[in-house]
Enzyme design. Structure first.
Site, PDB file in Angstrom:
ATOM      1  N   HIS A  42       0.683  -1.126   0.067  1.00 18.16           N
ATOM      2  CA  HIS A  42      -0.099  -0.009   0.065  1.00 18.16           C
ATOM      3  C   HIS A  42       1.205   1.190  -0.059  1.00 18.16           C
ATOM      4  O   HIS A  42       2.072   1.247   0.092  1.00 18.16           O
ATOM      5  CB  HIS A  42      -0.930   0.178   1.106  1.00 18.16           C
ATOM      6  CG  HIS A  42      -0.053   0.277   2.461  1.00 18.16           C
ATOM      7  ND1 HIS A  42       0.819  -0.738   3.328  1.00 18.16           N
ATOM      8  CD2 HIS A  42       0.119   1.276   3.507  1.00 18.16           C
ATOM      9  CE1 HIS A  42       1.284  -0.405   4.197  1.00 18.16           C
ATOM     10  NE2 HIS A  42       1.100   0.983   4.423  1.00 18.16           N
TER      11      HIS A  42
ATOM     12  N   ASP B 211       0.177   5.212   1.860  1.00 11.68           N
ATOM     13  CA  ASP B 211      -0.617   5.535   2.957  1.00 11.68           C
ATOM     14  C   ASP B 211      -1.708   6.840   2.622  1.00 11.68           C
ATOM     15  O   ASP B 211      -1.523   7.631   1.857  1.00 11.68           O
ATOM     16  CB  ASP B 211       0.226   6.220   4.012  1.00 11.68           C
ATOM     17  CG  ASP B 211       1.169   5.325   4.622  1.00 11.68           C
ATOM     18  OD1 ASP B 211       0.928   4.134   4.691  1.00 11.68           O
ATOM     19  OD2 ASP B 211       2.463   5.922   5.009  1.00 11.68           O
TER      20      ASP B 211
ATOM     21  N   HIS C 115       4.704  -0.068   0.291  1.00 11.12           N
ATOM     22  CA  HIS C 115       5.288  -0.531   1.166  1.00 11.12           C
ATOM     23  C   HIS C 115       4.658  -1.664   1.750  1.00 11.12           C
ATOM     24  O   HIS C 115       3.241  -1.623   1.696  1.00 11.12           O
ATOM     25  CB  HIS C 115       6.033   0.463   2.118  1.00 11.12           C
ATOM     26  CG  HIS C 115       4.995   1.429   2.869  1.00 11.12           C
ATOM     27  ND1 HIS C 115       4.356   2.539   2.218  1.00 11.12           N
ATOM     28  CD2 HIS C 115       4.467   1.152   4.281  1.00 11.12           C
ATOM     29  CE1 HIS C 115       3.726   2.953   3.247  1.00 11.12           C
ATOM     30  NE2 HIS C 115       3.655   2.361   4.333  1.00 11.12           N
TER      31      HIS C 115
ATOM     32  N   ARG D  14       6.792   6.708  14.589  1.00 10.86           N
ATOM     33  CA  ARG D  14       6.229   6.907  13.278  1.00 10.86           C
ATOM     34  C   ARG D  14       5.951   8.361  13.051  1.00 10.86           C
ATOM     35  O   ARG D  14       5.159   8.662  13.932  1.00 10.86           O
ATOM     36  CB  ARG D  14       5.295   6.091  12.535  1.00 10.86           C
ATOM     37  CG  ARG D  14       5.106   6.068  11.036  1.00 10.86           C
ATOM     38  CD  ARG D  14       4.074   5.098  10.647  1.00 10.86           C
ATOM     39  NE  ARG D  14       3.794   4.570   9.420  1.00 10.86           N
ATOM     40  CZ  ARG D  14       3.040   5.150   8.498  1.00 10.86           C
ATOM     41  NH1 ARG D  14       2.715   6.613   8.718  1.00 10.86           N
ATOM     42  NH2 ARG D  14       2.936   4.880   7.500  1.00 10.86           N
TER      43      ARG D  14
HETATM   44  C1  SIN Z   1       3.418   1.089   7.982  1.00  9.60           C
HETATM   45  O1  SIN Z   1       3.954   2.246   8.013  1.00  9.60           O
HETATM   46  O2  SIN Z   1       2.837   0.792   7.096  1.00  9.60           O
HETATM   47  C2  SIN Z   1       4.557  -0.067   8.498  1.00  9.60           C
HETATM   48  C3  SIN Z   1       5.882  -0.263   8.307  1.00  9.60           C
HETATM   49  C4  SIN Z   1       6.342  -1.197   9.249  1.00  9.60           C
HETATM   50  O3  SIN Z   1       5.969  -1.359  10.493  1.00  9.60           O
HETATM   51  O4  SIN Z   1       7.523  -1.639   8.869  1.00  9.60           O
END
Ligand code: SIN
Length: 288
Positions: A98, A100, A257, A272
């Site tokens: 996906h 974001d 990602h 994050r």
């Molecule tokens: C994400 O931001 O989609 C998760 C990425 C991760 O935890 O590696």
């Protein structure tokens, strides 16, 4: 001096020669933005930065953005704890290809992920270059996508397509569900042109795009299925093995990602933060 070590021929680089605990000069900030524009995801090992330092790094790439649809920390809504506890089963946050929040009018420009605690094995993250995916598009798919919009809907967050109650993630991350506005259709160009590099990328999110503009969902499905398989070919992605203290920054418009869920029984904790991107109209203007 910055040393850039590419991870693959198409995407990703480890950046050496930077201490993110120190102030970031405007020259360095420019070099970091340039590295991100070219490599689409960049990594800094052994940084062990705190939240304040992470926010400084995030602002290098764009204004700090508040998380939407994912609950931030109680004392800081700009920071999300991406956590999976050792006892948690089931899914993992981001465990599907996906980008974001592409169903928003202005999706986030990118994010910064700071590894605090990592499992002894597994828990890698993959990023796929949608620039490489565009460049290698079969001609018939390129003809369909060039100059066309894709229609995005915030399926898992809305009412109409919300996952059944029993399959909803119950772990330590709180995701907002049942928001009727997430069911609204939002059109974005299916091909973006990077406002700085001029490179084109596919912008068709496997989890949020329901159809291509001018087509029904049924007509779009075979094309979207082909596109999904194409856009995540191994030639287009890097797979990153985390170590505690590593920080990643990625471009949310030019990549997809995927967080790999293969570390049952171990805790994984990442901090994050997210930055706003250039207006999507700039990417559209450049495309037409
Ligand atoms: C994400 O931001 O989609 C998760 C990425 C991760 O935890 O590696």
């Amino acid at each position: 001096m910055l040393i850039e070590r590419p991870l693959t021929g198409t995407i990703g680089a480890e950046i050496e020669g930077v201490d993110l605990k120190q102030p970031i000069s405007s020259d360095l900030a420019g070099e970091l933005r340039d590295a991100l524009d070219r490599r689409l995801v960049v990594f800094f090992r052994d940084q062990f930065i705190d939240v304040a330092q992470q926010k400084v790094l995030t602002r290098v790439f764009g204004p700090l953005a508040r998380s939407t649809y994912i609950e931030g920390m109680p004392d800081d809504p700009f920071v999300i704890r991406v956590i999976k506890e050792a006892y948690e089963g089931g899914g993992v946050f981001g465990g599907d290809w996906h980008s974001d929040l592409s169903f928003l009018e202005q999706p986030p420009g990118g994010s910064v992920l700071n590894a605090v605690e990592v499992p002894p094995y597994g828990g890698d993250t993959l990023w796929a270059s949608q620039v490489a995916a565009y460049e290698a598009l079969p001609p018939d798919l390129r003809t369909v996508l060039d100059g066309r919009d894709a229609v995005h809907v915030g399926k898992p967050h809305g009412v109409k397509w919300a996952p059944p109650m029993e399959t909803r993630m119950t772990g330590a991350i709180r995701i907002v569900r049942d928001d009727p506005t997430a069911d609204e259709e939002r059109s974005h160009p299916a091909v973006l042109t990077h406002p700085v590099t001029g490179r084109r990328s596919v912008y068709v999110n496997p989890i949020y795009v329901t159809r291509l503009d001018g087509m029904t969902e049924e007509e779009s499905r075979p094309l979207l299925d082909r596109l999904r398989i194409h856009c995540i070919r191994p030639e287009f992605f890097c797979r990153f093995r985390w170590t505690a203290g590593t920080v990643a920054v990625w471009d949310n418009y030019s990549t997809l990602h995927y967080a790999v869920n293969d570390y049952a029984g171990f805790r994984r904790l990442m901090m994050r933060t997210t930055f706003s991107g250039r207006a999507i109209a700039e990417w559209r203007r450049a495309t037409s």
